[in-house]
Design a protein around this motif. Structure first.
Motif, PDB file in Angstrom:
ATOM      1  N   ARG A 170       0.811  -1.218   0.000  1.00 58.33           N
ATOM      2  CA  ARG A 170       0.000   0.000   0.000  1.00 58.33           C
ATOM      3  C   ARG A 170       0.848   1.274   0.000  1.00 58.33           C
ATOM      4  O   ARG A 170       0.299   2.374   0.045  1.00 58.33           O
ATOM      5  CB  ARG A 170      -0.931   0.004   1.221  1.00 58.33           C
ATOM      6  N   SER A 171       2.166   1.133  -0.039  1.00 64.14           N
ATOM      7  CA  SER A 171       3.041   2.315  -0.033  1.00 64.14           C
ATOM      8  C   SER A 171       3.622   2.546  -1.416  1.00 64.14           C
ATOM      9  O   SER A 171       3.929   1.586  -2.144  1.00 64.14           O
ATOM     10  CB  SER A 171       4.183   2.130   0.970  1.00 64.14           C
ATOM     11  N   GLU A 172       3.791   3.793  -1.768  1.00 69.37           N
ATOM     12  CA  GLU A 172       4.358   4.112  -3.080  1.00 69.37           C
ATOM     13  C   GLU A 172       5.872   3.930  -3.087  1.00 69.37           C
ATOM     14  O   GLU A 172       6.450   3.545  -4.100  1.00 69.37           O
ATOM     15  CB  GLU A 172       4.000   5.555  -3.462  1.00 69.37           C
ATOM     16  N   ASN A 173       6.519   4.213  -1.955  1.00 71.12           N
ATOM     17  CA  ASN A 173       7.972   4.144  -1.887  1.00 71.12           C
ATOM     18  C   ASN A 173       8.409   3.140  -0.824  1.00 71.12           C
ATOM     19  O   ASN A 173       7.753   2.992   0.219  1.00 71.12           O
ATOM     20  CB  ASN A 173       8.560   5.524  -1.553  1.00 71.12           C
ATOM     21  N   PRO A 174       9.514   2.438  -1.065  1.00 74.70           N
ATOM     22  CA  PRO A 174      10.017   1.491  -0.067  1.00 74.70           C
ATOM     23  C   PRO A 174      10.594   2.215   1.149  1.00 74.70           C
ATOM     24  O   PRO A 174      10.994   3.378   1.066  1.00 74.70           O
ATOM     25  CB  PRO A 174      11.123   0.740  -0.833  1.00 74.70           C
ATOM     26  N   LYS A 175      10.622   1.511   2.282  1.00 72.06           N
ATOM     27  CA  LYS A 175      11.194   2.051   3.512  1.00 72.06           C
ATOM     28  C   LYS A 175      12.326   1.153   3.987  1.00 72.06           C
ATOM     29  O   LYS A 175      12.296  -0.059   3.790  1.00 72.06           O
ATOM     30  CB  LYS A 175      10.123   2.168   4.598  1.00 72.06           C
ATOM     31  N   ASP A 211       4.337  -5.968  15.893  1.00 76.66           N
ATOM     32  CA  ASP A 211       5.599  -6.423  15.312  1.00 76.66           C
ATOM     33  C   ASP A 211       5.423  -6.591  13.809  1.00 76.66           C
ATOM     34  O   ASP A 211       4.371  -7.051  13.348  1.00 76.66           O
ATOM     35  CB  ASP A 211       6.031  -7.753  15.934  1.00 76.66           C
ATOM     36  N   PRO A 212       6.453  -6.237  13.020  1.00 78.97           N
ATOM     37  CA  PRO A 212       6.319  -6.310  11.556  1.00 78.97           C
ATOM     38  C   PRO A 212       6.054  -7.727  11.052  1.00 78.97           C
ATOM     39  O   PRO A 212       6.720  -8.675  11.459  1.00 78.97           O
ATOM     40  CB  PRO A 212       7.681  -5.810  11.058  1.00 78.97           C
ATOM     41  N   LEU A 213       5.070  -7.844  10.183  1.00 79.17           N
ATOM     42  CA  LEU A 213       4.813  -9.080   9.447  1.00 79.17           C
ATOM     43  C   LEU A 213       5.122  -8.768   7.995  1.00 79.17           C
ATOM     44  O   LEU A 213       4.402  -8.015   7.341  1.00 79.17           O
ATOM     45  CB  LEU A 213       3.357  -9.507   9.616  1.00 79.17           C
ATOM     46  N   LEU A 214       6.196  -9.337   7.494  1.00 75.08           N
ATOM     47  CA  LEU A 214       6.728  -8.957   6.181  1.00 75.08           C
ATOM     48  C   LEU A 214       6.532 -10.087   5.177  1.00 75.08           C
ATOM     49  O   LEU A 214       6.711 -11.263   5.495  1.00 75.08           O
ATOM     50  CB  LEU A 214       8.218  -8.625   6.299  1.00 75.08           C
ATOM     51  N   VAL A 215       6.183  -9.695   3.956  1.00 74.49           N
ATOM     52  CA  VAL A 215       6.088 -10.657   2.859  1.00 74.49           C
ATOM     53  C   VAL A 215       7.469 -10.739   2.218  1.00 74.49           C
ATOM     54  O   VAL A 215       8.014  -9.725   1.776  1.00 74.49           O
ATOM     55  CB  VAL A 215       5.028 -10.205   1.834  1.00 74.49           C
ATOM     56  N   VAL A 216       8.040 -11.930   2.172  1.00 72.69           N
ATOM     57  CA  VAL A 216       9.447 -12.082   1.782  1.00 72.69           C
ATOM     58  C   VAL A 216       9.726 -11.542   0.381  1.00 72.69           C
ATOM     59  O   VAL A 216      10.757 -10.914   0.139  1.00 72.69           O
ATOM     60  CB  VAL A 216       9.872 -13.561   1.913  1.00 72.69           C
ATOM     61  N   HIS A 217       8.812 -11.748  -0.568  1.00 71.49           N
ATOM     62  CA  HIS A 217       9.103 -11.313  -1.938  1.00 71.49           C
ATOM     63  C   HIS A 217       9.008  -9.794  -2.101  1.00 71.49           C
ATOM     64  O   HIS A 217       9.312  -9.276  -3.176  1.00 71.49           O
ATOM     65  CB  HIS A 217       8.196 -12.027  -2.954  1.00 71.49           C
ATOM     66  N   ARG A 218       8.602  -9.083  -1.044  1.00 70.64           N
ATOM     67  CA  ARG A 218       8.587  -7.621  -1.115  1.00 70.64           C
ATOM     68  C   ARG A 218       9.798  -6.997  -0.418  1.00 70.64           C
ATOM     69  O   ARG A 218       9.865  -5.780  -0.276  1.00 70.64           O
ATOM     70  CB  ARG A 218       7.287  -7.074  -0.514  1.00 70.64           C
ATOM     71  N   ILE A 219      10.721  -7.832   0.031  1.00 71.63           N
ATOM     72  CA  ILE A 219      11.971  -7.317   0.595  1.00 71.63           C
ATOM     73  C   ILE A 219      12.905  -7.001  -0.579  1.00 71.63           C
ATOM     74  O   ILE A 219      13.376  -7.905  -1.275  1.00 71.63           O
ATOM     75  CB  ILE A 219      12.628  -8.337   1.541  1.00 71.63           C
TER      76      ILE A 219
END
Length: 334
Positions: A170-175, A211-219
């Motif tokens: 949902r973000s336009e730019n990576p963080k 706590d962050p729940l991250l999708v691996v393919h978006r790293i």
């Protein structure tokens, strides 16, 4: 035409030799072409190169207009594998079912590891990997993310803090931020990383609500730092993720749904939450109640049953679903 492989010619050479040597099986030219993802002409060239380079005799014969290849292994004393044939068969099944999550490189490595161990099975009967497979349409190809996955595995094993650049959907730019990687897990053909955020030396730190729940393919990028962390003693994956419906963890709420038709039969076959309750009615419908921690996932799940599911409670969510259905109706009416 054979599917294109990510392996180069040398890797295919080794893969073909390992397959023929470690399994002792007879493979048709067509099957080898499919396994190695190359043309039949390339397979024939690989066979000749193996024989020329290593002095290995690869025998061939023709049966029912199909050409077959195999290697006769010398008989000798081999250590016995401490696995039964059925146990190895189950490992083959797990490998096949996880094919899309492993990516090409790890899938090939897993295949070779199993084939190398298969030769050590006592007796002559072999477990065959072709009994199992995966349905791939709609899945994510994790082949391009193997380096990220390997780095995460190393970081979890070594307890190293990581600096990652992440592109949220949902973000336009990576963080970019720092994390303690705690657990990788899969759900519905997606690999997730559960982590804890740590202060960044580069900018002011804001403690996250969750706590962050991250999708691996978006790293987009990951770097292991030299800073170590202690694995949190209070971390309990089962309690965090396997006690309610939904991978997104927010304030839990109780859900009650009426299901009819095939949706009712489908729903009762599954466990949506350990505390679910199912009431079967005389007309064939069911009342299903359980705990959810994710509003968005619950709405998507509900709408997947079309007009065979009706949300009864909570009332605040019933109103939201009604608005969504009304908007859908307007969209298709236009």
């Amino acid at each position: 035409m054979a599917e294109k492989s990510s392996q180069n010619y040398g890797q295919k050479l080794i893969s073909l030799f390992a397959l023929l040597w470690f399994t002792g099986k007879k493979y048709s030219l067509k099957e080898l072409s499919q396994r190695l993802k190359c043309s039949k002409q390339t397979v024939s060239r690989l066979v000749k190169d193996i024989q020329a380079a290593w002095g290995i005799t690869i025998k061939e014969y023709t049966s029912e207009r199909q050409k077959y290849f195999y290697i006769e292994r010398p008989e000798g004393i081999r250590p016995e594998l401490c696995l039964s044939e059925m146990e190895l068969m189950v490992l083959h099944m797990c490998r096949a079912f996880a094919r899309h999550l492993l990516g090409d490189k790890q899938f090939d490595e897993t295949t070779m590891a199993l084939l190398k161990n298969q030769i050590l099975l006592p007796g002559t009967k072999m477990s065959l990997p072709q009994h199992f497979d995966s349905f791939l349409p709609g899945t994510i190809d994790y082949t391009p993310y193997q380096e990220t996955i390997h780095t995460l595995i190393e970081a979890m094993e070594e307890r190293k803090i990581c600096r990652i650049t992440y592109q949220a959907i949902r973000s336009e730019n990576p963080k970019t931020f720092y994390i303690q990687p705690l657990k990788m897990f899969s759900r519905q053909d997606t690999i997730y990383l559960h982590a804890r955020k740590v202060p960044s030396p580069e900018e002011p730190y804001e403690h996250p609500e969750y706590d962050p729940l991250l999708v691996v393919h978006r790293i987009n990028k990951i770097e292991k730092t030299e800073e170590k962390f202690e694995f949190p003693q209070d971390y309990d994956f089962e309690k965090l993720f396997n006690k309610q419906f939904g991978v997104i963890k927010k304030e839990p709420f109780r859900v009650e749904v009426k299901l009819t038709g095939w949706s009712a039969r489908f729903a009762v076959e599954r466990i949506w939450s350990p505390d679910q309750e199912i009431k079967k009615r005389k007309d064939g419908s069911v009342i299903l109640s359980f705990t959810s921690s994710s509003e968005k996932e619950l709405i998507s799940w509900l709408l997947s049953f079309r007009d065979e599911a009706r949300l009864i409670r909570p009332e605040w969510l019933v109103k939201k679903v009604a608005e969504i259905v009304e908007n859908l109706h307007r969209s298709y009416s236009n």
